[in-house]
Design a protein around this motif. Sequence first.
Motif: not given
Length: 227
Positions: A33-48
């Motif tokens: 139950s519920g909702t999640m997100k997946s996200h990645t980070s680059t070495e310079d701090g950018r998140v996708h």
Amino acid sequence: MLDLEIHDRLRIRKGQVLYRQGDALTSVYAIRSGTMKSHTSTEDGRVHVTGFHLQGDVIGLDSLDERRHASDATALEDTDVCVLPMDNLALMAARTPSLQNQLLRMTSREVKKDHAMMLTLGSMNAEERLAAFLLSMSERLSARGYSGSEFYLRMTREDIGNHLGIKLETVSRLLSKLMDQKLIHVRYRYVKLLDLAGLKALSQYRGEADRRMFAIVPACDCPEQDR
């Protein structure tokens, strides 16, 4: 569906991270139950933000090749997940060809979803991307027995924009535009789709191939374990 004996369930509070990018892959997780997100980070701090995961999704499958998680997984609301230990999965898959085939199909679906997102980002303008996203959420919720025309978005507009490659202010502007066109109604995170045909025409959205794309697994009866 995965026919597995599941021993543990975790409660992940809103904003809490289930696993982090680079962590050793010891389990994959079925969202009960519920909702999640997946996200990645680059070495310079950018998140996708790479994806949003709903009840019945299995997360962590994108990490099978490296045996380390390829992304972070964060709860967008209080979420229950069933733990599927990799050792158990490997052992049961070796003994049960049907389970092995299920895992291969589910992994294949993850690849197809990635390819579909690349196509969406590469061939659609911002308005088309947002309309396609709303239609995709509608279809995914309908496949789970929920309303596909009225729903709450558990993710923020910033997350949506990050996922689609659109600036936050552009997401807000386009939502207002879709409201002016009488295609949707939005109040905070509540969304009502007023004209599905109009949204499909706008986005040229073709929908998922079929409901099996969603890799829905049944609710698991496993003992609760606080995280």
